[in-house]
Design an enzyme around this catalytic site. Sequence first.
Site, short mmCIF file in Angstrom:
data_model
loop_
_atom_site.label_atom_id
_atom_site.label_comp_id
_atom_site.label_asym_id
_atom_site.label_seq_id
_atom_site.Cartn_x
_atom_site.Cartn_y
_atom_site.Cartn_z
N LYS A 20 -22.45 5.25 117.42
CA LYS A 20 -22.24 4.22 116.41
C LYS A 20 -23.57 3.56 116.03
CE LYS A 20 -19.51 0.02 115.57
NZ LYS A 20 -18.51 -0.93 116.16
N ASN B 276 -35.87 1.46 128.63
CA ASN B 276 -35.28 0.14 128.53
C ASN B 276 -34.02 -0.08 129.36
OD1 ASN B 276 -34.72 -2.51 126.98
ND2 ASN B 276 -32.90 -1.28 126.51
N SER C 110 -39.68 -7.63 132.68
CA SER C 110 -39.10 -8.95 132.46
C SER C 110 -40.09 -9.99 132.95
CB SER C 110 -37.79 -9.09 133.25
OG SER C 110 -37.31 -10.42 133.22
N TYR D 219 -33.01 -8.03 141.10
CA TYR D 219 -33.49 -7.89 139.72
C TYR D 219 -34.98 -8.22 139.65
CZ TYR D 219 -33.80 -8.57 134.65
OH TYR D 219 -34.17 -8.50 133.32
N LYS E 189 -38.00 -5.56 138.62
CA LYS E 189 -38.84 -5.76 137.43
C LYS E 189 -40.32 -5.89 137.81
CE LYS E 189 -35.64 -5.40 134.33
NZ LYS E 189 -35.63 -4.27 133.39
#
Length: 260
Positions: free
Chosen positions: A51, A97, A149, A164, A168
């Site tokens: 999509k 990503n 990040s 996390y 990162k």
Amino acid sequence: MTNIIEQFKLNGKVAIVTGGAMGLGQAMAEALAQAGADIVIADINLPLAKKTAQKISEAEGVKTTAIETDVTDPEAVNQMADTVVEEYGKIDILVNNAGMTINEKAEEMSYENWKKVMDLNLNGIFLVAQTVGKIMIKQGYGSIINTSSMSGLIANKPQEQCSYNASKAGVIMLTKSLAMEWSKYGIKVNTIAPGYMKTELTKPFFDEGGAMIDDWMGFTPMGRPGAPHELGGIVVYLASDASSFAQGSVFTIDGGYTAL
């Protein structure tokens, strides 16, 4: 005299965006397409990837392809890269990503959840970079843009997210290491480190507000979250010839959060 505007154009380039079906990945894919690049959306959610690819193609008039890809699966990553080379003949740009977060206290986090975050956010980044990097080494050129990040540079407050943050931070050092190793092959490797961004996933939290959002925005000098399209300029810069001397760098786009 060098025409700087011409250096930003990506006509004839082929860009892969992992995790590109929605959110920041979609916004960066749209920006690259607006600069003229053909786009491959590599995402585990194939219907949504299709999509998004169709939407970009119709809006920007570039060729697009959607490929179902689990970036933690070496076989799937190899198949994705082979498919792109077969269809397009080359890979000029990789936006690495795909990622996730799990908010849990360190003392309560299961090892399974720790591994899940590290596998997608760091191991997946390495697998895709390594696979595409081999192709770029043979080509003698390419630009790899990893999404890290600001959480790879600071520990966020008040939410607990050690896995996390650690993943990162790993992406940032992996970026620097690959840049050091692959400069001799004509490959640029840099990383974008976003701050708090208002995406489809985070919009409900920002709309609801509360103490956590107050903390986030209170520590952000600009006092607002970023919009996904605000990463468009930096990703086009890093993908293009305009960034020919940018190597192994961290580009923090965080509204000033890490400036405090």
